[in-house]
Write a protein that holds these residues in place. Structure first.
Motif, PDB file in Angstrom:
ATOM      1  N   GLY A  95       0.817  -1.214   0.000  1.00  0.00           N
ATOM      2  CA  GLY A  95       0.000   0.000   0.000  1.00  0.00           C
ATOM      3  C   GLY A  95       0.846   1.257   0.000  1.00  0.00           C
ATOM      4  N   LEU A  96       1.886   1.272   0.827  1.00  0.00           N
ATOM      5  CA  LEU A  96       2.749   2.450   0.908  1.00  0.00           C
ATOM      6  C   LEU A  96       3.515   2.678  -0.390  1.00  0.00           C
ATOM      7  CD1 LEU A  96       4.082   4.697   2.659  1.00  0.00           C
ATOM      8  CD2 LEU A  96       5.848   3.015   3.222  1.00  0.00           C
ATOM      9  N   VAL A  97       4.175   1.637  -0.889  1.00  0.00           N
ATOM     10  CA  VAL A  97       5.014   1.797  -2.083  1.00  0.00           C
ATOM     11  C   VAL A  97       4.167   2.173  -3.296  1.00  0.00           C
ATOM     12  CG1 VAL A  97       6.530   0.582  -3.699  1.00  0.00           C
ATOM     13  CG2 VAL A  97       6.821   0.259  -1.233  1.00  0.00           C
ATOM     14  N   THR A  98       3.034   1.523  -3.475  1.00  0.00           N
ATOM     15  CA  THR A  98       2.212   1.799  -4.663  1.00  0.00           C
ATOM     16  C   THR A  98       1.620   3.202  -4.605  1.00  0.00           C
ATOM     17  OG1 THR A  98       1.647  -0.553  -4.727  1.00  0.00           O
ATOM     18  CG2 THR A  98       0.370   0.915  -6.122  1.00  0.00           C
ATOM     19  N   THR A  99       1.186   3.624  -3.426  1.00  0.00           N
ATOM     20  CA  THR A  99       0.634   4.977  -3.296  1.00  0.00           C
ATOM     21  C   THR A  99       1.700   6.029  -3.580  1.00  0.00           C
ATOM     22  OG1 THR A  99      -0.980   4.223  -1.650  1.00  0.00           O
ATOM     23  CG2 THR A  99      -0.516   6.583  -1.741  1.00  0.00           C
ATOM     24  N   LEU A 100       2.891   5.855  -3.014  1.00  0.00           N
ATOM     25  CA  LEU A 100       3.968   6.816  -3.268  1.00  0.00           C
ATOM     26  C   LEU A 100       4.449   6.743  -4.717  1.00  0.00           C
ATOM     27  CD1 LEU A 100       6.048   6.577   0.034  1.00  0.00           C
ATOM     28  CD2 LEU A 100       4.456   8.372  -0.672  1.00  0.00           C
ATOM     29  N   ALA A 101       4.355   5.558  -5.341  1.00  0.00           N
ATOM     30  CA  ALA A 101       4.709   5.454  -6.759  1.00  0.00           C
ATOM     31  C   ALA A 101       3.746   6.268  -7.621  1.00  0.00           C
ATOM     32  CB  ALA A 101       4.711   3.991  -7.196  1.00  0.00           C
ATOM     33  N   MET A 102       2.465   6.286  -7.258  1.00  0.00           N
ATOM     34  CA  MET A 102       1.513   7.113  -8.006  1.00  0.00           C
ATOM     35  C   MET A 102       1.805   8.594  -7.803  1.00  0.00           C
ATOM     36  SD  MET A 102      -2.156   5.115  -7.925  1.00  0.00           S
ATOM     37  CE  MET A 102      -2.261   4.823  -6.155  1.00  0.00           C
ATOM     38  N   LEU A 103       2.256   8.956  -6.599  1.00  0.00           N
ATOM     39  CA  LEU A 103       2.653  10.346  -6.376  1.00  0.00           C
ATOM     40  C   LEU A 103       3.923  10.670  -7.167  1.00  0.00           C
ATOM     41  CD1 LEU A 103       2.261  13.022  -4.914  1.00  0.00           C
ATOM     42  CD2 LEU A 103       3.490  12.075  -2.953  1.00  0.00           C
ATOM     43  N   ALA A 343      12.739   1.022  -3.384  1.00  0.00           N
ATOM     44  CA  ALA A 343      11.749   1.955  -3.931  1.00  0.00           C
ATOM     45  C   ALA A 343      12.281   3.378  -3.879  1.00  0.00           C
ATOM     46  CB  ALA A 343      10.436   1.837  -3.151  1.00  0.00           C
ATOM     47  N   ALA A 344      12.954   3.734  -2.769  1.00  0.00           N
ATOM     48  CA  ALA A 344      13.529   5.074  -2.654  1.00  0.00           C
ATOM     49  C   ALA A 344      14.623   5.296  -3.689  1.00  0.00           C
ATOM     50  CB  ALA A 344      14.078   5.279  -1.246  1.00  0.00           C
ATOM     51  N   LEU A 345      15.502   4.305  -3.865  1.00  0.00           N
ATOM     52  CA  LEU A 345      16.614   4.467  -4.808  1.00  0.00           C
ATOM     53  C   LEU A 345      16.126   4.554  -6.254  1.00  0.00           C
ATOM     54  CD1 LEU A 345      19.294   2.079  -3.262  1.00  0.00           C
ATOM     55  CD2 LEU A 345      19.334   4.581  -3.316  1.00  0.00           C
ATOM     56  N   PHE A 346      15.163   3.725  -6.623  1.00  0.00           N
ATOM     57  CA  PHE A 346      14.661   3.789  -7.995  1.00  0.00           C
ATOM     58  C   PHE A 346      13.884   5.086  -8.229  1.00  0.00           C
ATOM     59  CE2 PHE A 346      15.488  -0.818  -8.270  1.00  0.00           C
ATOM     60  CZ  PHE A 346      16.093  -0.840  -9.511  1.00  0.00           C
ATOM     61  N   GLY A 381      19.901   6.897   0.916  1.00  0.00           N
ATOM     62  CA  GLY A 381      19.385   5.608   0.439  1.00  0.00           C
ATOM     63  C   GLY A 381      20.488   4.600   0.211  1.00  0.00           C
ATOM     64  N   ALA A 382      21.616   5.043  -0.350  1.00  0.00           N
ATOM     65  CA  ALA A 382      22.738   4.140  -0.584  1.00  0.00           C
ATOM     66  C   ALA A 382      23.329   3.646   0.727  1.00  0.00           C
ATOM     67  CB  ALA A 382      23.805   4.848  -1.418  1.00  0.00           C
ATOM     68  N   MET A 383      23.410   4.517   1.729  1.00  0.00           N
ATOM     69  CA  MET A 383      23.924   4.104   3.034  1.00  0.00           C
ATOM     70  C   MET A 383      23.024   3.030   3.657  1.00  0.00           C
ATOM     71  SD  MET A 383      26.729   5.753   3.491  1.00  0.00           S
ATOM     72  CE  MET A 383      26.956   5.726   1.707  1.00  0.00           C
ATOM     73  N   ALA A 384      21.723   3.178   3.484  1.00  0.00           N
ATOM     74  CA  ALA A 384      20.802   2.161   3.994  1.00  0.00           C
ATOM     75  C   ALA A 384      20.990   0.845   3.257  1.00  0.00           C
ATOM     76  CB  ALA A 384      19.358   2.651   3.844  1.00  0.00           C
ATOM     77  N   CYS A 493       9.434  10.027   3.094  1.00  0.00           N
ATOM     78  CA  CYS A 493       8.540   8.994   3.634  1.00  0.00           C
ATOM     79  C   CYS A 493       9.269   7.661   3.752  1.00  0.00           C
ATOM     80  CB  CYS A 493       7.312   8.850   2.745  1.00  0.00           C
ATOM     81  SG  CYS A 493       6.133  10.213   2.870  1.00  0.00           S
ATOM     82  N   PHE A 494      10.016   7.311   2.722  1.00  0.00           N
ATOM     83  CA  PHE A 494      10.785   6.061   2.758  1.00  0.00           C
ATOM     84  C   PHE A 494      11.906   6.141   3.800  1.00  0.00           C
ATOM     85  CE2 PHE A 494       9.294   5.681  -1.784  1.00  0.00           C
ATOM     86  CZ  PHE A 494       8.488   4.574  -1.558  1.00  0.00           C
ATOM     87  N   LEU A 495      12.654   7.238   3.788  1.00  0.00           N
ATOM     88  CA  LEU A 495      13.809   7.339   4.675  1.00  0.00           C
ATOM     89  C   LEU A 495      13.393   7.380   6.141  1.00  0.00           C
ATOM     90  CD1 LEU A 495      16.026   9.842   2.648  1.00  0.00           C
ATOM     91  CD2 LEU A 495      16.399   7.387   2.980  1.00  0.00           C
TER      92      LEU A 495
END
Length: 555
Positions: A95-103, A343-346, A381-384, A493-495
């Motif tokens: 739900g989170l990834v798909t919603t943020l992908a639409m944003l 998701a954050a990196l892409f 994101g890379a550090m994570a 949101c991801f971080l």
């Protein structure tokens, strides 16, 4: 007491029903439809949070929010959905990834109605896969997911989008056939013909039968998880897909493979898993090292991130193979953590592409000077991803390593070799990620691809002009500046979750701890059945050691 409201049915079907309304919206430019689709995504995500917060007890390993309706009884198909800790975690992730992908797809202006309708259908399919408790229903949801992903790549992808989309559909559709064959085999072998997972888990199967079905499911879910050598569709798909689609591919769809391995291979076929877990661990180590080495050789930004995903999915396999609660906890946390990080990196790769119009890292060098916010977010994101302590990647990978080393199933030699080889990935990951940051944001010393004219060179406002691809960008004339508030919000949101889970892992693990414990207990109980099997020529029961442990892998 189960709630009377059908929460899971609503969560699954709401985006699908909303997608059916999109063709009726009076909107040609896409402004209304993207707001509508994004609103549906946020509403469904909010309902998920409310439903699970109010009606789900994470301390119980049993299925909750159970809903079952007769759908097509002639073929044994039932609308049967439920959720345990594993399902809840991945439903929330989807739900989170798909919603943020639409944003993230806010700038899509080519056929926006079709784009957002497909995104909503994909939303429903993902939730349906994680909630399904009927094998045939899971198969249908799995198939439903393939169509929108194929179209999203084929229509909105890069220059080689048709090739990448075709390769994706061929690989994943072939994998789906193995799911159907395995489901039919289990249903016909049961005392009463059924696709209900709980009923199938209660059945007793011969070891030979379990092994055959286990291998069928392993092929299917291995393709989705991008297990070597079934992985080749993934780099092509990521290389051509738009950033929002890549976010879902890496953030959610790969996790469907890991979910299937745990839900079907481990839970339904525990005896076969006991015997084949070492092979699964070996495949995981191969994924880790192969993915990391291949990632370093890539000059395309998204292909490097794609091979990084292949490497990180190897840790999921190692955790599942550990046959230990800590290892399985780590595998699930790795799926959640990688879902957020990838998701954050892409997404940030897409932000970078919007500015540079190239994915070739050797053509991007120096953009860190005009995009410091993007650079900062990309670095975080890379550090994570390289498992920096204090971020979710570290919490998941250290749990997997501890699970393998503390497992009583394997002998010390096997555990040592597994840990040492898997640790090679930890060494290689910083190498390819830090070199990626250097090439993208600070250059490699190569000659620029273009030259500014003398007028631009002498203007004070344009000092520090950046050249990449086939054009130059000067700070005063750049079409795009640094990251916009919308882009910062998506990445933040991801971080926030990545750091939150890294600092306090129980934020995630408490949701599925009870489920992981119950799954491992079920697998260990099946070792008693294995002990009663006929003797091998070596004079010991199939799958059992000469000394201590359950499997007798290299003592």
């Amino acid at each position: 007491m189960e709630p009377s409201f059908p929460w899971l049915t609503v969560l699954t079907l709401l985006p699908l029903a909303a997608a059916a309304v999109i063709p009726l919206l009076p909107d040609k430019e896409g402004r209304t439809v993207r707001g509508y689709a994004l609103g549906v995504g946020f509403v469904d995500l909010a309902l998920m949070v409310w439903a699970f917060w109010s009606h789900f007890d994470a301390t119980q390993p049993t299925y909750q929010l159970v809903e079952q309706y007769a759908w097509m009884p002639q073929v044994g198909l039932t609308w049967s959905v439920a959720a345990d800790g594993l399902s809840v975690s991945l439903i929330l992730l989807s739900g989170l990834v798909t919603t943020l992908a639409m944003l993230a797809a806010w700038r899509v202006n080519h056929r926006p109605k079709l784009f957002y309708a497909l995104m909503l259908v994909l939303y429903s399919a993902q939730v349906g896969v994680f909630a399904a408790q009927d094998l045939l229903l899971l198969f249908l949801m799995w198939e439903l997911e393939l169509v929108p992903v194929y179209l999203l790549i084929a229509i909105w992808g890069g220059p080689k989008r048709q090739y990448a989309a075709t390769k994706f559909i061929l690989y994943t559709a072939l994998g789906s056939i193995f799911i159907l064959v395995g489901a039919l085999a289990l249903a016909f072998r049961a005392d009463t013909f059924t696709f209900n997972m709980a009923a199938l888990a209660a059945q007793d199967y011969s070891l030979a039968f379990e092994l055959v079905v286990y291998l069928a499911f392993l092929v299917a879910f291995g393709m989705k998880l991008a297990v070597f050598p079934l992985h080749t569709w993934l780099p092509d798909a990521h290389g051509e897909a738009s950033a929002p689609v890549s976010m879902i591919l890496a953030g959610v769809l790969l996790k469907m493979g890991g979910y299937g391995l745990i839900r079907l291979n481990v839970e339904l076929l525990p005896q076969a898993h006991l015997l084949l877990a070492p092979a699964l661990g070996v495949l995981g180590v191969v994924n880790i090292i192969y993915g990391a080495l291949t990632a370093y050789s890539q000059t395309n930004l998204k292909r490097r991130l794609a091979y990084s995903s292949i490497s990180h999915m190897g840790f999921v396999l190692v955790g599942i193979a550990a046959l230990d609660v800590l290892g399985l906890d780590g595998a699930i946390l790795q799926m959640l953590s990688h879902g957020l990080i990838s998701a954050a990196l892409f997404f940030l790769a897409g932000v970078t592409y919007d500015r540079t119009h190239t994915l070739a890292m050797n053509e991007m060098g120096g953009i860190g000077r005009i995009m410091p916010k993007v650079f900062a977010l990309f670095t975080a994101g890379a550090m994570a991803s390289l498992a920096l302590p204090g971020m979710s990647g570290f919490a998941s990978e250290i749990s997997i390593f501890l699970g393998v080393t503390s497992s009583e199933v394997y002998g010390p030699t096997f555990r040592t070799v597994m840990v040492v080889l898997a640790a090679v990935g930890l060494v290689l990951t910083p190498i390819y990620l830090l070199s990626m940051l250097g090439q993208v944001f600070f250059g490699t010393g190569a000659a620029p691809a273009c030259d500014l004219d003398q007028e631009h060179q002498h203007r004070e406002a344009n000092q520090g002009a950046i050249c990449f691809g086939t054009s130059c960008v000067v700070p005063s004339e750049a079409e795009f500046g640094d990251a916009t508030p919308r882009e910062v919000f998506v990445a933040a949101c991801f971080l926030a979750l990545i750091i939150g889970i890294g600092v306090y892992p129980r934020l995630a693990t408490q949701v599925y701890d009870a489920t992981a414990t119950a799954v491992i207990a079920q697998v260990q109980d099946s070792s008693v059945t294995l002990a009663r099997l006929p003797q091998l020529p070596a004079g010991r029961p199939v799958g059992l050691p000469t000394g201590s442990g359950l499997l007798g892998i290299v003592d």
